[in-house]
Design an enzyme around this catalytic site. Structure first.
Site, PDB file in Angstrom:
ATOM      1  N   ASP A   8       0.850  -1.182   0.000  1.00  0.00           N
ATOM      2  CA  ASP A   8       0.000   0.000   0.000  1.00  0.00           C
ATOM      3  C   ASP A   8       0.888   1.235   0.000  1.00  0.00           C
ATOM      4  O   ASP A   8       1.778   1.361   0.850  1.00  0.00           O
ATOM      5  CB  ASP A   8      -0.904   0.023   1.243  1.00  0.00           C
ATOM      6  CG  ASP A   8      -2.028  -1.008   1.157  1.00  0.00           C
ATOM      7  OD1 ASP A   8      -2.095  -1.725   0.141  1.00  0.00           O
ATOM      8  OD2 ASP A   8      -2.822  -1.106   2.114  1.00  0.00           O
ATOM      9  N   ASP A 129     -15.139  -2.892  -1.227  1.00  0.00           N
ATOM     10  CA  ASP A 129     -14.706  -2.738   0.162  1.00  0.00           C
ATOM     11  C   ASP A 129     -15.944  -2.438   0.994  1.00  0.00           C
ATOM     12  O   ASP A 129     -16.573  -1.386   0.820  1.00  0.00           O
ATOM     13  CB  ASP A 129     -13.692  -1.595   0.269  1.00  0.00           C
ATOM     14  CG  ASP A 129     -12.553  -1.774  -0.747  1.00  0.00           C
ATOM     15  OD1 ASP A 129     -12.110  -2.914  -0.924  1.00  0.00           O
ATOM     16  OD2 ASP A 129     -12.136  -0.780  -1.359  1.00  0.00           O
TER      17      ASP A 129
END
Length: 245
Positions: A8, A129
């Site tokens: 990330d 998500d």
């Protein structure tokens, strides 16, 4: 069955967030390209990368770091974060990204996903998500009023390569993947599903390889790899043995 190590990106650095909160970021490596090389050396075969700044900005923000990674690893890389138009999709695929992940735009602009999946067969995935069942958008900063299943079903015949399903409540907290929700989604659609959010230990890898998870394409491992709770060699050996069986 693929175990995807996650990188990330925030401000050009390799970080992990807790529950998608940018204020709760831990920096694990200042050099994402070196981290990618490390994962390749450990034997991983596919890399999962998210441009966190891009997810909030709505456009790529860590392109330099991504391009540096592409130069040093030969394994396929899937990338999400700030990918919201065909021009950006085309640019990333041209630069060597194997698969782009469309998140916010999959909720706001389903036609984009369908167009992209037609133009680039097998190279477009959708990132869903979920917070309390509903899909969050704009880098998880906003919740929508639709469920992950409702959105996934929109793309059933669109040629989407995979759905990456993350339970935000568990992400970065090492509480274990929400297997029940993930497997229920995989069983309700024909698109392959990748589990994400909370992978904590070798037990999660064992669950991934169990008969109940047979419809899953794989899982994403982040913090558990960085803080040593998951031994890459042990995890990859288990997956290798399962494939050989």
């Amino acid at each position: 069955m693929i175990l995807f190590p996650a990188i990330d990106l925030k401000n050009g650095q390799c970080v992990r967030l807790e529950q998608g909160d940018m204020a709760r970021a831990t920096v694990f490596n200042l050099d994402p390209a070196a981290q990618a090389q490390s994962f390749a050396a450990q034997g991983f075969q596919y890399l999962h990368v998210v441009d966190l700044d891009g997810a909030f900005a709505g456009k790529p923000m860590n392109a330099q770091a991504v391009e540096a990674m592409l130069k040093v690893v030969s394994m396929p890389v899937q990338l999400g974060g700030g990918i919201r138009d065909l021009k950006t999709i085309d640019a990333w695929l041209s630069k060597g990204i194997s698969r782009v992940i469309i998140g916010t735009a999959a909720v706001r602009d389903p036609a984009l996903v369908k167009d992209a999946a037609k133009q680039f067969p097998g190279r477009v995935a959708v990132g869903l998500d979920a917070r309390d069942g509903n899909v969050a958008v704009e880098g998880w900063a906003e919740s929508s009023q639709v469920t992950a299943l409702e959105i996934a079903q929109r793309f059933e015949d669109a040629g989407v390569a995979a759905i990456i399903f993350t339970d935000i409540a568990r992400d970065g907290l090492l509480k274990g993947i929400n297997w029940d929700a993930t497997i229920a989604l995989a069983e309700a659609i024909s698109i392959p599903v990748i589990a994400s959010g909370g992978l904590a230990s070798i037990e999660d890898v064992k669950t991934l390889l169990s008969p109940r998870a047979h419809k899953l394409e794989g899982a994403i491992a982040g913090r558990a790899l960085y803080d040593g709770r998951l031994d890459p060699a042990q995890a990859l050996a288990l997956i290798g043995a399962a494939k050989a069986a």
